[in-house]
Scaffold this motif. Structure first.
Motif, short mmCIF file in Angstrom:
data_model
loop_
_atom_site.label_atom_id
_atom_site.label_comp_id
_atom_site.label_asym_id
_atom_site.label_seq_id
_atom_site.Cartn_x
_atom_site.Cartn_y
_atom_site.Cartn_z
N LYS A 132 -15.14 35.74 -32.49
CA LYS A 132 -16.16 34.80 -32.93
C LYS A 132 -17.35 34.68 -31.88
O LYS A 132 -18.33 34.50 -32.23
CB LYS A 132 -15.27 33.40 -32.83
CG LYS A 132 -14.54 33.18 -34.24
CD LYS A 132 -13.93 31.99 -34.28
CE LYS A 132 -12.89 31.72 -35.57
NZ LYS A 132 -13.65 31.86 -36.86
N VAL A 133 -17.03 34.78 -30.64
CA VAL A 133 -18.01 34.83 -29.58
C VAL A 133 -18.91 36.01 -29.85
O VAL A 133 -20.23 36.01 -29.88
CB VAL A 133 -17.41 34.70 -28.15
CG1 VAL A 133 -18.61 35.11 -27.02
CG2 VAL A 133 -16.90 33.33 -27.82
N GLU A 135 -19.45 37.65 -32.60
CA GLU A 135 -20.37 37.22 -33.73
C GLU A 135 -21.71 36.39 -33.50
O GLU A 135 -22.65 36.45 -33.98
CB GLU A 135 -19.66 36.74 -34.81
CG GLU A 135 -20.52 36.29 -36.22
CD GLU A 135 -19.17 35.67 -37.24
OE1 GLU A 135 -20.08 35.65 -38.39
OE2 GLU A 135 -18.19 35.38 -36.98
N HIS A 136 -21.17 35.43 -32.54
CA HIS A 136 -22.19 34.42 -32.16
C HIS A 136 -23.23 35.11 -31.28
O HIS A 136 -24.52 34.54 -31.66
CB HIS A 136 -21.60 33.30 -31.17
CG HIS A 136 -22.60 32.48 -30.41
ND1 HIS A 136 -23.13 31.18 -31.18
CD2 HIS A 136 -23.30 32.38 -29.31
CE1 HIS A 136 -24.03 30.64 -30.49
NE2 HIS A 136 -24.07 31.22 -29.07
N PHE A 137 -23.11 36.16 -30.71
CA PHE A 137 -24.26 37.05 -30.03
C PHE A 137 -24.35 38.27 -30.93
O PHE A 137 -25.09 39.25 -30.17
CB PHE A 137 -23.68 37.34 -28.51
CG PHE A 137 -23.39 36.30 -27.59
CD1 PHE A 137 -24.66 35.78 -27.09
CD2 PHE A 137 -22.45 35.77 -27.44
CE1 PHE A 137 -24.75 34.76 -26.06
CE2 PHE A 137 -22.04 34.66 -26.34
CZ PHE A 137 -23.46 34.25 -25.70
N ALA A 144 -21.38 38.71 -24.78
CA ALA A 144 -20.18 38.27 -25.34
C ALA A 144 -19.11 38.09 -24.15
O ALA A 144 -18.60 37.17 -23.78
CB ALA A 144 -19.54 38.81 -26.49
N GLU A 191 -25.78 20.47 -26.74
CA GLU A 191 -25.88 21.59 -27.74
C GLU A 191 -27.23 21.94 -28.15
O GLU A 191 -27.71 23.00 -28.11
CB GLU A 191 -24.83 21.46 -28.59
CG GLU A 191 -24.78 22.79 -29.62
CD GLU A 191 -23.46 22.77 -30.59
OE1 GLU A 191 -22.88 23.77 -30.81
OE2 GLU A 191 -23.20 21.46 -31.00
N PHE A 197 -22.98 25.92 -25.85
CA PHE A 197 -22.79 26.30 -27.23
C PHE A 197 -21.32 26.43 -27.60
O PHE A 197 -20.26 26.31 -26.85
CB PHE A 197 -23.21 27.72 -27.58
CG PHE A 197 -22.54 28.79 -27.05
CD1 PHE A 197 -21.62 29.55 -27.85
CD2 PHE A 197 -22.77 29.43 -25.85
CE1 PHE A 197 -20.95 30.67 -27.61
CE2 PHE A 197 -22.09 30.59 -25.19
CZ PHE A 197 -21.14 31.16 -26.06
N THR A 198 -20.92 26.18 -28.79
CA THR A 198 -19.60 25.97 -29.08
C THR A 198 -19.03 27.13 -30.17
O THR A 198 -20.11 27.39 -31.11
CB THR A 198 -19.36 24.40 -29.96
OG1 THR A 198 -20.15 24.55 -31.17
CG2 THR A 198 -19.94 23.44 -28.85
N VAL A 199 -17.90 27.12 -30.20
CA VAL A 199 -17.17 28.04 -31.26
C VAL A 199 -15.97 27.53 -31.65
O VAL A 199 -15.07 26.95 -30.93
CB VAL A 199 -16.84 29.33 -30.74
CG1 VAL A 199 -16.08 30.42 -31.59
CG2 VAL A 199 -18.06 30.36 -30.15
N SER A 201 -12.48 27.43 -33.68
CA SER A 201 -11.52 28.41 -34.13
C SER A 201 -10.48 27.53 -34.97
O SER A 201 -9.31 28.43 -35.40
CB SER A 201 -10.61 28.81 -32.65
OG SER A 201 -9.96 27.72 -32.20
#
Length: 212
Positions: A132-133, A135-137, A144, A191, A197-199, A201
């Motif tokens: 997920k991290v 993907e965020h980047f 990441a 934020e 920043f948040t992920v 799960s």
């Protein structure tokens, strides 16, 4: 993923040149056996890729192997062995047509084996959160990795993080005022301003990272 059958993708018309990155392989420096090694298991328990022979694919034949994604040299050798067994003569070009065990991280058709191995190691270490991290980047593995240097932990909400941070900073808030503090707004501002920043799960599972 439990089925060993690969997903079908249209092969791109333009492939990397011989000896380049993914897509084609130069002749091996040593004698190569054409015997098929034990194929990887695409159960999702361990990162694996399905590498297809494009000469066969373009002739309407499915020929390829599931290969463990741990080591670039092993993937390269397994791909050469797969191509050597191709029903099409002089098969050289290949593509990754499926993958398993990457927890949702994307693997591209012509990604280099070195990159695939790096992503596999990252996912094996950090699991779904790592994916997920990543993907965020935008699939930038370096960014990441750096993000986990500023990992703040798992919280039920940004408000909980804002409250904990306020307490840890030693701010003395009178009991009579505590119920008037809007920690949710504080969290949103952090934020929005890029301080964090948040992920997410899962339900009430938010992983918070400090921004840069």
């Amino acid at each position: 993923m439990t089925s060993p059958q690969p997903a079908i993708f249209a092969a791109t018309a333009s492939l990397p040149p011989d000896g380049g990155g993914a897509g084609s392989l130069p002749a091996p420096a040593r004698t190569l056996t054409t015997a098929r090694p034990a194929p990887a298991n695409p159960s999702g328990d361990r990162p694996a890729i399905y590498v297809a022979c494009l000469a066969s694919y373009n002739s309407g034949i499915l020929h390829g192997d599931w290969i463990w994604a741990d080591d670039a040299d092993d993937m390269r050798d397994a791909t050469r062995a797969m191509l050597a067994r191709s029903p099409e003569p002089d098969a050289e070009e290949w593509a990754i047509h499926d993958h398993a065990g990457f927890e949702g991280a994307r693997i591209e058709e012509y990604q280099s084996f070195e990159t695939v191995a790096d992503i596999a190691g990252f996912i094996e270490e950090l699991g779904e959160l790592g994916a997920k991290v990543l993907e965020h980047f935008g699939q930038d593995l370096d960014d990441a990795r750096k993000a986990f240097e500023d990992y703040c932990g798992e919280f039920e909400s940004l408000a909980d993080y804002a409250e904990e941070l306020t307490t840890e900073c030693g701010t003395n808030i009178p009991e009579s005022l505590r119920h008037y503090i809007d920690y949710a707004a504080m969290g949103r501002d952090m934020e929005i301003n890029g301080d964090v920043f948040t992920v997410q799960s899962g339900h009430a599972e938010i992983h918070i990272f400090r921004g840069h």
